[in-house]
Scaffold this motif. Structure first.
Motif, PDB file in Angstrom:
ATOM      1  N   UNK A 187     -46.830  -3.508  70.447  1.00 43.13           N
ATOM      2  CA  UNK A 187     -45.218  -2.622  71.527  1.00 43.13           C
ATOM      3  C   UNK A 187     -45.282  -3.517  72.825  1.00 43.13           C
ATOM      4  N   UNK A 188     -46.244  -4.583  73.454  1.00 42.60           N
ATOM      5  CA  UNK A 188     -45.902  -5.384  74.597  1.00 42.60           C
ATOM      6  C   UNK A 188     -44.780  -6.475  74.529  1.00 42.60           C
ATOM      7  N   UNK A 189     -43.519  -5.744  75.482  1.00 43.26           N
ATOM      8  CA  UNK A 189     -42.718  -6.778  74.626  1.00 43.26           C
ATOM      9  C   UNK A 189     -42.402  -7.988  74.573  1.00 43.26           C
ATOM     10  N   UNK A 190     -42.941  -8.800  76.410  1.00 41.87           N
ATOM     11  CA  UNK A 190     -43.522  -9.889  76.133  1.00 41.87           C
ATOM     12  C   UNK A 190     -44.003 -10.345  75.590  1.00 41.87           C
ATOM     13  N   UNK A 191     -45.432  -9.721  75.091  1.00 40.28           N
ATOM     14  CA  UNK A 191     -46.188 -10.872  74.553  1.00 40.28           C
ATOM     15  C   UNK A 191     -45.125 -10.939  72.714  1.00 40.28           C
ATOM     16  N   UNK A 192     -44.969  -9.770  72.429  1.00 41.05           N
ATOM     17  CA  UNK A 192     -44.414  -9.871  71.225  1.00 41.05           C
ATOM     18  C   UNK A 192     -42.567 -11.523  70.523  1.00 41.05           C
ATOM     19  N   UNK A 193     -42.719 -11.086  71.757  1.00 39.41           N
ATOM     20  CA  UNK A 193     -40.782 -11.993  72.298  1.00 39.41           C
ATOM     21  C   UNK A 193     -41.281 -12.957  72.340  1.00 39.41           C
ATOM     22  N   UNK A 194     -42.156 -13.571  72.950  1.00 38.40           N
ATOM     23  CA  UNK A 194     -42.809 -14.913  72.769  1.00 38.40           C
ATOM     24  C   UNK A 194     -43.590 -15.213  70.868  1.00 38.40           C
ATOM     25  N   UNK A 195     -43.947 -14.306  70.654  1.00 37.29           N
ATOM     26  CA  UNK A 195     -44.132 -15.098  69.518  1.00 37.29           C
ATOM     27  C   UNK A 195     -43.439 -14.969  68.565  1.00 37.29           C
ATOM     28  N   UNK A 196     -41.592 -13.943  68.554  1.00 39.64           N
ATOM     29  CA  UNK A 196     -41.733 -14.309  67.934  1.00 39.64           C
ATOM     30  C   UNK A 196     -40.751 -15.502  68.086  1.00 39.64           C
ATOM     31  N   UNK A 197     -40.731 -16.059  69.972  1.00 39.58           N
ATOM     32  CA  UNK A 197     -40.001 -17.243  70.076  1.00 39.58           C
ATOM     33  C   UNK A 197     -40.858 -18.468  68.833  1.00 39.58           C
ATOM     34  N   UNK A 198     -41.950 -18.337  69.173  1.00 34.08           N
ATOM     35  CA  UNK A 198     -42.769 -19.505  68.629  1.00 34.08           C
ATOM     36  C   UNK A 198     -43.040 -19.367  67.446  1.00 34.08           C
ATOM     37  N   UNK A 199     -42.793 -18.487  66.633  1.00 31.75           N
ATOM     38  CA  UNK A 199     -42.957 -18.109  65.149  1.00 31.75           C
ATOM     39  C   UNK A 199     -41.792 -18.694  64.697  1.00 31.75           C
ATOM     40  N   UNK A 200     -40.654 -18.613  64.768  1.00 30.50           N
ATOM     41  CA  UNK A 200     -39.540 -19.331  64.730  1.00 30.50           C
ATOM     42  C   UNK A 200     -39.624 -20.585  65.119  1.00 30.50           C
ATOM     43  N   UNK A 201     -39.774 -21.072  66.247  1.00 23.43           N
ATOM     44  CA  UNK A 201     -40.000 -23.148  66.322  1.00 23.43           C
ATOM     45  C   UNK A 201     -40.666 -23.334  65.368  1.00 23.43           C
ATOM     46  N   UNK A 202     -41.925 -22.805  64.807  1.00 24.18           N
ATOM     47  CA  UNK A 202     -42.994 -23.216  64.180  1.00 24.18           C
ATOM     48  C   UNK A 202     -42.516 -23.483  62.868  1.00 24.18           C
ATOM     49  N   UNK A 203     -41.432 -22.170  62.504  1.00 25.05           N
ATOM     50  CA  UNK A 203     -40.801 -22.601  60.759  1.00 25.05           C
ATOM     51  C   UNK A 203     -39.504 -23.345  60.772  1.00 25.05           C
ATOM     52  N   UNK A 204     -39.126 -23.929  61.857  1.00 27.57           N
ATOM     53  CA  UNK A 204     -38.028 -24.789  61.900  1.00 27.57           C
ATOM     54  C   UNK A 204     -38.255 -25.525  62.135  1.00 27.57           C
ATOM     55  N   UNK A 205     -38.545 -26.511  63.466  1.00 30.40           N
ATOM     56  CA  UNK A 205     -38.471 -27.216  63.764  1.00 30.40           C
ATOM     57  C   UNK A 205     -38.863 -28.572  62.942  1.00 30.40           C
ATOM     58  N   UNK A 206     -40.590 -28.535  62.895  1.00 26.35           N
ATOM     59  CA  UNK A 206     -41.137 -29.963  62.015  1.00 26.35           C
ATOM     60  C   UNK A 206     -40.619 -29.618  60.096  1.00 26.35           C
ATOM     61  N   UNK A 207     -38.547 -30.330  60.163  1.00 20.96           N
ATOM     62  CA  UNK A 207     -38.810 -29.508  58.568  1.00 20.96           C
ATOM     63  C   UNK A 207     -39.325 -30.023  57.371  1.00 20.96           C
TER      64      UNK A 207
END
Length: 315
Positions: free
Chosen positions: A152-172
């Motif tokens: 429910x904490x927006x800041x944590x959820x947003x950072x987690x989502x951004x990191x999640x996306x980075x991890x799954x798209x950066x190093x192919x």
């Protein structure tokens, strides 16, 4: 007289220096039963919480630009970011969450209109490898993101989502290997917790990320496996029926992969044939707000594929 003589608040530079010293200690001393270590780790957790407070502000005050700048400069000058990332596994859960927010915020901090983190990470590319080995290649850690994203904490959820996306798209190549090895549990979690989440933002970001992953050539084998599942097709067809145009559009980019598959399993073909009239009616009225030639070409191809399907008996 108690309380009249309060200790002077630490400057950002002092906070970073003390944090660096304790991170060095944590990196060199790994005996969890040592009383001194327990005391120092508690002190380190407190310092990281103070760093987060400077960068994000608190209930009483907004972050101060000058303090954030000083903290950022000191952090990168002293190589403290590397130490913090290296020591992440050694921190307790709360300290780790605070540290993750600190790292995420530092990447957005500008010093003289420049993202200082960009230069640092460019010169220290192995840090992404450290993060990937900690989160992507170890499934126990990766699983936690599905829960962090829904906090429910927006800041944590947003950072987690951004990191999640980075991890799954950066190093192919690394991501392709991970998804291949962990396909079953990963997409079971992805579907149930993200694509079928009750939260609109979570669903929208998840279906966009799904499209980015499956449309990447590095993940072609994973994509073929995904589009051969009737459960996955059911989820995408439900997303196409959403009231949100944004979700519909992102869902279309994944649905077209099911339609384009020239080796559709019988159960996939049967579902598409059974729903053909509804699907064709939907796409005849499905338009973007702005003209897009590629979208129209993709939609026309999907319509042709669905219209040409012949009913066939399932084995």
């Amino acid at each position: 007289m108690k309380g009249l003589f309060k200790s002077k608040p630490k400057t950002p530079a002092e906070l970073v220096r003390q944090t660096r010293e304790l991170l060095i200690y944590a990196d060199l001393n790994s005996n969890p039963r040592e009383a001194k270590r327990e005391e120092k780790m508690a002190e380190l957790s407190k310092l990281i919480r103070e760093l987060k407070s400077i960068l994000y502000g608190n209930s009483e005050s907004e972050p101060v630009t000058e303090a954030c700048t000083q903290l950022t400069q000191e952090f990168f000058k002293g190589n403290t970011l590397r130490l913090l990332i290296v020591c992440l596994p050694k921190l307790n859960l709360e300290a780790r969450k605070d540290a993750t927010q600190v790292v995420a915020n530092l990447q957005r901090q500008q010093v003289q209109s420049r993202l200082i983190a960009s230069d640092y990470l460019e010169a220290n590319k192995d840090l992404m490898d450290l993060l990937i080995s900690g989160y992507v290649l170890e499934s126990d850690h990766m699983r936690k993101f599905f829960d962090y994203i829904q906090l429910p904490n927006f800041d944590i959820a947003s950072d987690a989502s951004a990191t999640f996306k980075e991890l799954l798209t950066r190093h192919k190549s690394t991501v392709a290997e991970f998804l291949t090895k962990n396909y079953d549990w990963f997409f079971a979690e992805f579907n149930s917790k993200l694509l079928e989440s009750e939260n609109y933002i979570t669903r929208r970001q998840a279906v966009k990320l799904l499209g980015d992953m499956l449309l990447d050539r590095s993940n072609s084998a994973v994509m073929m496996r995904y589009v051969c599942s009737k459960d996955n097709l059911r989820i995408l067809m439900n997303l196409l029926r959403e009231s949100s145009k944004n979700i519909q559009i992102e869902a279309f980019h994944v649905f077209k992969l099911f339609a384009a598959n020239q080796n559709k399993p019988p159960e996939i073909a049967s579902i598409l044939v059974a729903n053909r009239s509804k699907i064709l009616r939907f796409f005849s009225n499905f338009k973007l707000d702005k003209e897009d030639e590629q979208f129209e070409a993709d939609k026309a191809q999907v319509i042709r594929e669905i219209a040409s399907l012949e009913p066939r008996d399932q084995p």
